[in-house]
Every structure is written in C-alpha cells, then in structure tokens.
Scaffold this motif. Sequence first.
Motif, PDB file in Angstrom:
ATOM      1  N   PHE A  27      58.398 -98.070  27.835  1.00  0.00           N
ATOM      2  CA  PHE A  27      59.268 -97.277  28.711  1.00  0.00           C
ATOM      3  C   PHE A  27      59.050 -97.703  30.163  1.00  0.00           C
ATOM      4  O   PHE A  27      59.904 -98.414  30.765  1.00  0.00           O
ATOM      5  CB  PHE A  27      59.376 -95.792  28.511  1.00  0.00           C
ATOM      6  CG  PHE A  27      60.452 -95.398  29.341  1.00  0.00           C
ATOM      7  CD1 PHE A  27      61.721 -95.252  28.950  1.00  0.00           C
ATOM      8  CD2 PHE A  27      60.219 -94.944  30.893  1.00  0.00           C
ATOM      9  CE1 PHE A  27      62.737 -94.805  29.648  1.00  0.00           C
ATOM     10  CE2 PHE A  27      61.169 -94.224  31.562  1.00  0.00           C
ATOM     11  CZ  PHE A  27      62.394 -94.188  30.908  1.00  0.00           C
ATOM     12  N   TYR A 382      56.378 -89.757  27.101  1.00  0.00           N
ATOM     13  CA  TYR A 382      55.789 -89.611  28.665  1.00  0.00           C
ATOM     14  C   TYR A 382      56.941 -89.842  29.332  1.00  0.00           C
ATOM     15  O   TYR A 382      56.441 -89.872  30.573  1.00  0.00           O
ATOM     16  CB  TYR A 382      54.473 -90.672  28.364  1.00  0.00           C
ATOM     17  CG  TYR A 382      53.501 -90.381  27.662  1.00  0.00           C
ATOM     18  CD1 TYR A 382      52.348 -89.478  28.391  1.00  0.00           C
ATOM     19  CD2 TYR A 382      53.116 -90.870  26.555  1.00  0.00           C
ATOM     20  CE1 TYR A 382      51.309 -88.849  27.710  1.00  0.00           C
ATOM     21  CE2 TYR A 382      52.035 -90.237  25.922  1.00  0.00           C
ATOM     22  CZ  TYR A 382      50.997 -89.600  26.389  1.00  0.00           C
ATOM     23  OH  TYR A 382      49.869 -89.189  25.607  1.00  0.00           O
ATOM     24  N   ALA A 383      57.923 -90.278  29.057  1.00  0.00           N
ATOM     25  CA  ALA A 383      59.104 -90.664  29.958  1.00  0.00           C
ATOM     26  C   ALA A 383      59.573 -89.551  30.429  1.00  0.00           C
ATOM     27  O   ALA A 383      61.055 -89.471  30.418  1.00  0.00           O
ATOM     28  CB  ALA A 383      60.096 -91.550  29.271  1.00  0.00           C
ATOM     29  N   SER A 384      59.068 -88.450  31.054  1.00  0.00           N
ATOM     30  CA  SER A 384      59.709 -87.325  31.461  1.00  0.00           C
ATOM     31  C   SER A 384      58.902 -86.629  32.420  1.00  0.00           C
ATOM     32  O   SER A 384      57.612 -86.492  32.068  1.00  0.00           O
ATOM     33  CB  SER A 384      60.031 -86.370  30.078  1.00  0.00           C
ATOM     34  OG  SER A 384      60.058 -84.797  30.553  1.00  0.00           O
ATOM     35  N   SER A 385      59.374 -86.075  33.335  1.00  0.00           N
ATOM     36  CA  SER A 385      58.624 -85.180  34.408  1.00  0.00           C
ATOM     37  C   SER A 385      58.387 -83.978  33.876  1.00  0.00           C
ATOM     38  O   SER A 385      57.696 -82.996  34.287  1.00  0.00           O
ATOM     39  CB  SER A 385      59.111 -85.296  35.875  1.00  0.00           C
ATOM     40  OG  SER A 385      60.405 -84.756  35.748  1.00  0.00           O
TER      41      SER A 385
ATOM     42  N   CYS B 173      64.754 -82.397  40.099  1.00  0.00           N
ATOM     43  CA  CYS B 173      63.223 -82.755  40.090  1.00  0.00           C
ATOM     44  C   CYS B 173      62.716 -83.669  41.180  1.00  0.00           C
ATOM     45  O   CYS B 173      63.383 -84.604  41.590  1.00  0.00           O
ATOM     46  CB  CYS B 173      62.809 -83.272  38.749  1.00  0.00           C
ATOM     47  SG  CYS B 173      60.954 -83.738  38.398  1.00  0.00           S
ATOM     48  N   GLY B 177      55.944 -84.165  38.112  1.00  0.00           N
ATOM     49  CA  GLY B 177      55.512 -84.223  36.606  1.00  0.00           C
ATOM     50  C   GLY B 177      54.061 -84.727  36.234  1.00  0.00           C
ATOM     51  O   GLY B 177      53.914 -84.913  35.251  1.00  0.00           O
ATOM     52  N   PHE B 180      53.030 -87.949  34.833  1.00  0.00           N
ATOM     53  CA  PHE B 180      54.068 -88.771  35.179  1.00  0.00           C
ATOM     54  C   PHE B 180      54.196 -89.497  36.269  1.00  0.00           C
ATOM     55  O   PHE B 180      54.643 -90.926  36.120  1.00  0.00           O
ATOM     56  CB  PHE B 180      55.421 -87.814  34.808  1.00  0.00           C
ATOM     57  CG  PHE B 180      56.598 -88.397  35.261  1.00  0.00           C
ATOM     58  CD1 PHE B 180      57.224 -89.219  34.172  1.00  0.00           C
ATOM     59  CD2 PHE B 180      57.081 -88.424  36.311  1.00  0.00           C
ATOM     60  CE1 PHE B 180      58.490 -89.738  34.326  1.00  0.00           C
ATOM     61  CE2 PHE B 180      58.683 -88.844  36.512  1.00  0.00           C
ATOM     62  CZ  PHE B 180      59.110 -89.673  35.459  1.00  0.00           C
ATOM     63  N   ASN B 184      54.577 -93.243  34.928  1.00  0.00           N
ATOM     64  CA  ASN B 184      55.912 -93.892  35.078  1.00  0.00           C
ATOM     65  C   ASN B 184      56.200 -93.866  36.697  1.00  0.00           C
ATOM     66  O   ASN B 184      57.215 -93.233  37.082  1.00  0.00           O
ATOM     67  CB  ASN B 184      56.901 -93.070  34.121  1.00  0.00           C
ATOM     68  CG  ASN B 184      57.193 -93.511  32.755  1.00  0.00           C
ATOM     69  OD1 ASN B 184      57.547 -94.419  32.607  1.00  0.00           O
ATOM     70  ND2 ASN B 184      56.460 -92.680  32.112  1.00  0.00           N
TER      71      ASN B 184
END
Lengths: 499, 249
Positions: A27, A382-385, B173, B177, B180, B184
Amino acid sequence: MTTFLGLPGGLPHADRHTGQVEGSLRFPDAARTALADGQLRTNIGAATRTIRTKRAAVVAEVPDWEELREAGRAIKTDTMARLPELLLQLEENVTARGGVVHWARDATQANAIVAGLVRAVGATEVVKVKSMVTQEIGLNEALAERGITAWETDLAELIVQLGHDKPSHILVPAIHRNRAQIREIFLREMPGVDSGLTDEPRDLAMAARRYLRAKFLTAQVAVSGANFAVADTGTLTVVESEGNGRMCLTLPQTLITVMGIEKVVPTFSDLEVFLQLLPRSSTGERMNPYTSMWTGVTPGDGPQDVHLVLLDNGRTATLADQVGRAALHCIRCSACLNVCPVYERTGGHAYGSVYPGPIGAVLSPQLTGITGGDDPNDSLPYASSLCGACFDACPVKIDIPNLLVNLRAQHTEAHADTHRIPSAEQIAMAATAWAMSSPSRWARAQATTRAGRLLGRRRQVIRALPAPLSAWTAARDLPRPPTETFRQWWAARDAGEHR
Amino acid sequence: MKIALFITCLADTVYPSVGRATVAVLERLGHEVVFPAGQTCCGQMHVNTGYQRQAVPLIRQHVEVFEPYDLIVAPSGSCVGSVRHQHGQVARRAGDEGLATAAETVAARTYELSELLVDVLGVDDVGAVFPHRVTYHPTCHSLRLLRVGDKPLRLLRNVAGIDLVELPEADQCCGFGGTFALKNAETSAAMLADKMSNVLATGASVCTAGDASCLMHIGGGLSRLATSTRAVHLAEILASTDGTVEVRS
C-alpha cells in the motif's frame, strides 16, 4: 494456529494471481503514485465530498436509522452463524423454480463454469450487469482467453473497460476520471461515436446509451452479480440506478448470476431492512431507481435458462475467524470509502484489490489469507489511521477499525511464526513493552529520551531524524524532550509538600 | 473528590505541561489529585501496531495500578478509548478472562478530561481566562470512540476572553494514527496538509484538542510551516488564569 478437523492445511484462500484480489505493490508504495497525482486527488476529493454530503442528508431524515443499522447487523450475524444451511435452502428453492445452481470453490472454478455455460448456448458475447464479484474473479479476462467478449453495460464500468483501466471505487468505479477524461476515452475507444461529442454529462450518457442499446438487443447471454439472494424463496436481487441491469436481466435467453456465498439472507422480509439501508448509504438516494428480483424461471417471460454460481474464494476461511467474519456482512454500499480520509487521498487503485477503501483493507487480506510476509494484502490493514469514520458510516455496523487491529495482530504473529530473525519493529515493540511493563525500567527509558535534548537546541524542535523516524520529520517537526518528565515533577512536588 | 491521574506515556515523557495543567484545573476546582507512580503506558501503540501479545503485560500493569481508585482521568481521548475498548478484548484474546474483567472494571471508572469535568463533576465553567483566537479539533477517538460530543466546546465557550472559531471539516482525521504516521507517512502528511489549511483558514493563533498525540502531529506540521499558530492542549487552556500557557523549555 487454528485446526480445522477434516481439512488438513486449513481452509482454502483465494488465489492471489487469479482475478483481482491483490495488487502488485504494498500500500505505501502503491499510494505514492496517487498522492503525487494532483488531478486524481482533486477528482476523488470532489466526488467523495459530494456523495458524503448527499448520504448524510438522506440518512438524517430516517428517524430509525440506528435501529435499521442494528437490524442489518443482526440479520447478517445470524446469516453467518448458519451459512451452510441457508445456502442449501437457497439451492433447493432456486432449483425448485427451474434455476440451476453451481458451486465454485475459487475463481478458476467459477470462471470455468461461466465459460462453459456461455459456450453451451453457442454465444461469443455476453452483456454484464455491474458486479464486484465477477471482477474479483477476473471473469472478463477469463472469458476473453476463451474467445468470449464481455461487455460492461454500467456507464462507469463501460468507461473503465473502454479506458483499459481498473475500477477504483465499488459504486462509482470511474470516480478517478473527470468528464473531460471520459470524453477523450469515448472518442478514442467507442466505435461509431459522434466526433462532435462534448463533455456535457447528458451528451456522454446518450453516447453510451446508443452504443449499449445494440448490445442489449443482440446478446444471448447476460452475466450478473447479486446484491441479495433470499434463502426461503430462491429469489435473487440486483439493485441499480441506470436500467442497464434491468435490460440484461430481462432480454437475453440465458442469465448467469455469480454470487459470493455471503450474499444470502434468510427470508424475503429481510430485504425490507437492506433495501432501505443500501441506497441511502451508497448513492445517497432515498430509493434506487431499479430493483430487479427474479426467482428461477418464469415460463415465457424473461430468461428461460437461469444459473446461479455460488462462489467461495476464501469466504469460508474468512468465516472461520470470529472477529474477521464481520467483513462478510458488507453489502458493498461503499459508504466507508466515501468517508475514509485515506481513500480520499490515495484513491482505490492503491489498494490493489477490486475491493478498495476500509472494507477492502479488511476483506481482501482475509480472502487471500494473512501470511506475515511482504504480500501487498498484508500491508492493507495498516492503511488506516483508525479514525473510525468507516464504522460510523457502515449501514450494517461493521467495526472496521477493530477488524483492522485484529488483522494487524494476525500479521505480526504470522510474521513471528514464519521468520527466525525478528524484524526491527518487532524488537522495538518487544523492548518498549518490556520497559513499559515495569515503572522503574520505564523511568530509566524515559531518561534516555532526554538525550534528544541535544538535538534541536537552536530551534527548540527537532527537524531531522534518521530512519525510521525520518518518515516523521519529512513533513513534521518533533518537540524537543522536556528537562523533566511529569513523574519527576510530581515526585519533586510531592516531596516539597510533605517536607 | 479523589481523582487518580492517568498521565499517559506521551504526556509524561514529552508533554509534562499537559499533566501539570490537568492537575491545576482539578485542584482549582477543589479536588484531590493523586498520581499512582506505578503507571507506565496503556499499550495502545502496541495493540494498534499488531503487538497484542506484547501489550498484555502493559495492560496488566495498568489494571493493577489503577484498580484501587474509584475515579481515574486522562488528558487523552485516545488512551481512554484504548482502556475502554481494547483492554478487555486484548486480554480475552490472550485467554486471560480474569484480567479482562478487571480491565473492564477499571475502564468503567476511567474518563477523558472533558467527560470527567462535564459528566462526573458537573462543571462546564472551570474559571479559565484565555483571550486568544482558538479553534478546536475534535480528535477521532474523542469524537467517535468516546463520543465526547460538545463537552470540550462547552468548556471552551466558558473560558473568559476566548475567541472560539469553528474549524472547517473539523471531523476529518489529522492523519496521525500512531505508527500510521510512519508506516504510511506520505498519506499521513497529505491528511495533515489539509488539516493545517483548515486550521490556518480560521485565523486562530491556537489549535486545541484533547489529545497530545494529535497535537504533536498538527503542531509538528505547523512548526515546520513556520506559522505562528500553535497547538495547545485543552487542559492547558482550561488551566490558564492569566491568558498564558507554560512555555516549553
């Protein structure tokens, strides 16, 4: 490890390389392209904001919306708890009404069944109703390999197909395209299109309509998915907006429906709940323009050769996880995509699988199976806060953040089980957990962070750190650690007071 | 009332001023604050990164330390969210039903600061003075896990001299996170950029929230942009009686 009696090696997962359940990049790497594409972000941001606003308005006008969501959740939970018996009941009722039921363990089997049925009637073309599951299994490509052409008849799917592109949203698969781009695709790829085509929505829709009408009138075979299948009557349902589905479901002689096994609902009256939840959550409409229902064959009316292909493709394996199985409750409304801040920035292609957004992040890795390795689908949880907007929007109350957290645990545990050398992250997490499980060790660990005061002396903030923390300092400063921790301050204050 | 302070590992280590402010507000209202010294971390970072097994000793530590107290407060929606929504579940997944039950008992007595003030102590005016233009960012976990609703805003509206301005797209948001922001990072930074545009559009000199973690993210971004807008924790505004907040040293 869970042991499945009678099935050595566990339940089968979806094959990663058949159909479109996994992309080729993890991702963060796949998202990079999208994040750099300003036009894409503008297109998606504008579109999701519009749908989000529409949805919020029509949901607000339903006084018992929360009760409806709870009913949807309850029906789905009950369905999953007795899926085998409901599927057998569905098969019995579809068969009794003249339909033929086929069972497909995976994408390869399902594609072969559909291709066989098309060949059996001597057709070389099929018209298609928009369906996620046929994209999941890569049906169009599998049919093409066997000399059969599949025509997408949903406008957005047609745009995607003509653009040799991939869908990026469940409901609006061409969300990443604006009308100027759509005009270009039509001019380039649509046979017989008027060269004076403008980018007015009506003009574009009329061009597609003229093009598709000929397909509807000549096709011998239609392929659809199903939004719902009613176990106690054998009724299949397709919910749509454009009427292309109605054409496909009524005009050709042969109708082949491919459906994931989780789409079954126990009774006809259960549709009452979902037909209220779905349109408001997906298109932001009170009611969708077309709801088609058919039960087996009606002599002399509509398709006379009716088939239902029931697809597993990793769903039984997903069902085996008591937390993760909630992903199977999804009714593909895409409300979670439209409210997701990650989806809004990256678009759907970054998720690799045909199921993007928050629901895709919990569904795709379960269909293919979490490995603990570098597989792209292992990166999706893991592609989420974990902001939770998806859970709030979900019409059947799937606690997506909780599922994501559980899948992350499955990933790290599978990683630990399959790798002899722990990852740097694993070591860091183990070390911090060790330090934090004892107050004295934690106080000593805190003291080391004060070494950070050596950094950022000039500006009072830290502007650059080595990897992996460089990922933070690429866009953000980090505060300089304070001279004393709270607990030190408290101890000093306490001592002062008691003196 | 006797209130046990659950400082959170981040405020303890990086933002002790948030802890001092929380103590100041509660003591000013006539309550006794105690700081159970054995506390470390709720384990949220471990749980949310996928290390549930490693989080179990942290949860046990937290539960043992806070079990003796009837009322517990933390200046963080996120950490209270973890205590309430994760501790029992993680312990149960690890097969420790006893710990799960004890964790749920502790969770039921644990409140985020605005919840404690408004719901438990029945106060929405803490006697603060803060004559600045302020915008409030409702952090995701206060908003959607705890459902604190307008409690922080009710407290802020009663601060003397405050010019409270609404944050556009407030419920979006900020992109923090936890890990995160590292795993990301580019998506996180894109979310942060939009949050900062909205903050700056308000013309506020202070962006406040109930979570030091989200403020570290937003504040870190604002600092990089070299704007004069600062991130200040809700507790620090509520503690202020002279319009200033503690300057970081």
